[in-house]
Design a protein around this motif. Structure first.
Motif, PDB file in Angstrom:
ATOM      1  N   GLU A 189      -4.454 -12.205  -6.661  1.00 22.51           N
ATOM      2  CA  GLU A 189      -5.299 -10.909  -7.674  1.00 22.51           C
ATOM      3  C   GLU A 189      -5.506  -9.636  -7.820  1.00 22.51           C
ATOM      4  OE1 GLU A 189      -8.951  -9.703  -5.338  1.00 22.51           O
ATOM      5  OE2 GLU A 189      -8.886 -11.625  -4.144  1.00 22.51           O
ATOM      6  N   ASP A 190      -5.557  -8.390  -8.211  1.00 22.33           N
ATOM      7  CA  ASP A 190      -5.139  -6.733  -9.079  1.00 22.33           C
ATOM      8  C   ASP A 190      -5.850  -6.309  -7.410  1.00 22.33           C
ATOM      9  OD1 ASP A 190      -3.085  -8.126 -10.261  1.00 22.33           O
ATOM     10  OD2 ASP A 190      -4.305  -7.503 -12.444  1.00 22.33           O
ATOM     11  N   ALA A 191      -4.818  -5.283  -7.154  1.00 26.11           N
ATOM     12  CA  ALA A 191      -6.155  -4.529  -6.657  1.00 26.11           C
ATOM     13  C   ALA A 191      -4.820  -3.388  -6.526  1.00 26.11           C
ATOM     14  CB  ALA A 191      -5.479  -4.813  -4.968  1.00 26.11           C
ATOM     15  N   GLU A 192      -5.775  -2.030  -6.455  1.00 25.58           N
ATOM     16  CA  GLU A 192      -4.956  -0.638  -6.146  1.00 25.58           C
ATOM     17  C   GLU A 192      -4.596   0.080  -4.476  1.00 25.58           C
ATOM     18  OE1 GLU A 192      -6.022   3.909  -6.918  1.00 25.58           O
ATOM     19  OE2 GLU A 192      -6.356   2.392  -8.956  1.00 25.58           O
ATOM     20  N   LYS A 197      -1.283   0.105  -9.944  1.00 27.39           N
ATOM     21  CA  LYS A 197      -2.081  -1.146  -9.801  1.00 27.39           C
ATOM     22  C   LYS A 197      -0.805  -2.142  -8.753  1.00 27.39           C
ATOM     23  CE  LYS A 197      -4.988  -1.134 -13.381  1.00 27.39           C
ATOM     24  NZ  LYS A 197      -5.474  -1.661 -14.341  1.00 27.39           N
ATOM     25  N   VAL A 198      -1.330  -3.574  -8.128  1.00 27.44           N
ATOM     26  CA  VAL A 198      -0.485  -4.393  -6.983  1.00 27.44           C
ATOM     27  C   VAL A 198      -1.450  -5.088  -7.488  1.00 27.44           C
ATOM     28  CG1 VAL A 198       0.321  -2.364  -5.978  1.00 27.44           C
ATOM     29  CG2 VAL A 198      -1.282  -4.267  -5.058  1.00 27.44           C
ATOM     30  N   THR A 199      -0.230  -6.833  -7.231  1.00 28.87           N
ATOM     31  CA  THR A 199      -0.574  -7.746  -7.050  1.00 28.87           C
ATOM     32  C   THR A 199      -0.660  -8.730  -5.379  1.00 28.87           C
ATOM     33  OG1 THR A 199       0.247  -8.311  -9.535  1.00 28.87           O
ATOM     34  CG2 THR A 199      -0.959 -10.382  -8.432  1.00 28.87           C
ATOM     35  N   THR A 204       7.414 -10.047  -2.973  1.00 34.74           N
ATOM     36  CA  THR A 204       7.983  -9.701  -4.381  1.00 34.74           C
ATOM     37  C   THR A 204       9.731  -9.145  -2.834  1.00 34.74           C
ATOM     38  OG1 THR A 204       6.709  -7.365  -4.359  1.00 34.74           O
ATOM     39  CG2 THR A 204       6.660  -9.318  -5.906  1.00 34.74           C
ATOM     40  N   ARG A 205      10.140  -8.478  -3.570  1.00 32.77           N
ATOM     41  CA  ARG A 205      11.505  -8.015  -2.879  1.00 32.77           C
ATOM     42  C   ARG A 205      11.350  -6.107  -2.690  1.00 32.77           C
ATOM     43  NH1 ARG A 205      16.284 -11.301  -1.827  1.00 32.77           N
ATOM     44  NH2 ARG A 205      16.266 -12.307  -3.157  1.00 32.77           N
ATOM     45  N   GLY A 206      11.911  -6.299  -1.300  1.00 34.15           N
ATOM     46  CA  GLY A 206      10.903  -5.152  -0.496  1.00 34.15           C
ATOM     47  C   GLY A 206      12.032  -3.677  -1.032  1.00 34.15           C
ATOM     48  N   ASP A 207      11.646  -2.981  -0.381  1.00 35.55           N
ATOM     49  CA  ASP A 207      12.879  -1.855  -0.150  1.00 35.55           C
ATOM     50  C   ASP A 207      12.707  -1.461   1.280  1.00 35.55           C
ATOM     51  OD1 ASP A 207       9.820  -1.533   0.290  1.00 35.55           O
ATOM     52  OD2 ASP A 207      10.032  -0.092  -1.406  1.00 35.55           O
ATOM     53  N   VAL A 208      11.741  -1.497   1.505  1.00 41.29           N
ATOM     54  CA  VAL A 208      11.846  -1.551   3.764  1.00 41.29           C
ATOM     55  C   VAL A 208      12.077  -2.670   4.116  1.00 41.29           C
ATOM     56  CG1 VAL A 208      11.114  -0.437   5.694  1.00 41.29           C
ATOM     57  CG2 VAL A 208       9.993   0.550   3.388  1.00 41.29           C
ATOM     58  N   VAL A 215      -1.540  -7.438   1.049  1.00 40.81           N
ATOM     59  CA  VAL A 215      -2.767  -7.764   1.721  1.00 40.81           C
ATOM     60  C   VAL A 215      -4.014  -7.039   1.643  1.00 40.81           C
ATOM     61  CG1 VAL A 215      -1.379  -9.687   2.501  1.00 40.81           C
ATOM     62  CG2 VAL A 215      -1.831  -7.950   3.619  1.00 40.81           C
ATOM     63  N   LYS A 216      -5.545  -7.624   1.543  1.00 43.24           N
ATOM     64  CA  LYS A 216      -6.444  -6.856   2.214  1.00 43.24           C
ATOM     65  C   LYS A 216      -7.130  -7.393   3.622  1.00 43.24           C
ATOM     66  CE  LYS A 216      -9.873  -6.802  -1.463  1.00 43.24           C
ATOM     67  NZ  LYS A 216     -11.002  -7.517  -1.490  1.00 43.24           N
TER      68      LYS A 216
END
Length: 279
Positions: A189-192, A197-199, A204-208, A215-216
């Motif tokens: 679900e979409d969130a902020e 905005k993120v899902t 997904t591919r990360g950075d760190v 997650v909520k």
């Protein structure tokens, strides 16, 4: 997601017999299916009322989707709705707004399940057409807890364990997909998160780290970013070693899952949960 209120507003009062089956249904099992089938023997149609509360990552939306598949195997019309507050309260609301209909309410085989509907028997003059039925134990009392544990550890075995006999291979696959998308049953679900905005629940591919997922926190409602996996683009920039996932290697997969106790992956707010999901 259609709520109970939205469902009810679309109904027309009719002098038929309606079977109500309220419950949590996380997920709906063959025991629940047989319970509804039992009630439908004396009804013209059925209504399933699903609890809103999430259980071990399984949501009302997923329960509803599984019930919609089950309804294809019943020979009478079935409506499926998510309770606005609780399934029991929705039963009382439904009965109060359908007083011209004969209503059969299905309760569990425990005494406390029947007591939830004592108000009907104490006010029989107000609800003369409501009949509360104690449903005999179905499918040898299949365990919801065991079902959820299997979903987290072996989804194929879980589907065979909890779905009714006669479910087609196609529908069994559909149920698997409903319960086994990213997050082991957690809805995307979409969130902020920090102004963008993120899902949620979609790795997904990360950075760190190699992967990331948003997650909520169920306690605070806050959105959290969880980094997991060895390495990532930032690690590469620092010249650090990254590791390749070898989950196609049975020995490597078994070793990883044993080391990280993936049979009990813990909270979705922790990296271990998501690492176990990938393995």
């Amino acid at each position: 997601m259609r709520t109970f209120k939205e469902y009810f507003e679309q109904q027309e009062t009719a002098a038929d017999t309606i079977a109500l089956l309220p419950g949590g249904f996380k997920p709906p099992t063959k025991g629940h299916f047989q319970a509804l089938k039992y009630l439908l023997d004396d009804a013209d149609r059925g209504v399933v009322l699903i609890g809103r509360k999430e259980r071990d990552g399984i949501t009302a939306d997923q329960a509803k989707a599984v019930w919609e598949i089950y309804s294809k195997y019943l020979n009478k019309p079935i409506d499926i709705a998510v309770a606005d507050v609780t399934p029991v309260r929705s039963v009382y609301e439904f009965a109060g707004n359908n007083k011209e209909s004969n209503i059969i309410v299905g309760a569990g085989d425990k005494d406390e399940d029947m007591k939830r509907y004592d108000y009907f028997s104490r006010n029989i003059d107000k609800y003369p057409l409501v009949n509360v039925i104690k449903i005999p134990l179905q499918s040898e009392g299949i365990s919801g807890t065991a079902t959820r544990e299997l979903i987290n550890t072996d989804i194929d075995k879980a589907v065979k364990y909890f779905t009714p006999e006669g479910i087609s291979d196609v529908h069994a696959k559909d149920i698997k997909e409903i319960l086994d998308h990213p997050g082991r049953g957690l809805p995307e679900e979409d969130a902020e998160y920090r102004g963008r905005k993120v899902t949620l629940n979609k790795p997904t591919r990360g950075d760190v780290k190699k992967f990331k997922v948003y997650v909520k926190d169920p306690k605070t409602g806050n959105i959290k970013k969880v980094n997991f996996g060895h390495g990532g683009t930032s690690a590469k920039r620092r010249g650090e070693k990254t590791m390749k996932i070898r989950k196609s290697n049975p020995k490597a997969r078994k070793s990883f899952r044993a080391r990280h106790n993936c049979d009990n992956p813990g909270s979705k707010l922790k990296a271990r949960y998501w690492s176990c999901k990938k393995w």
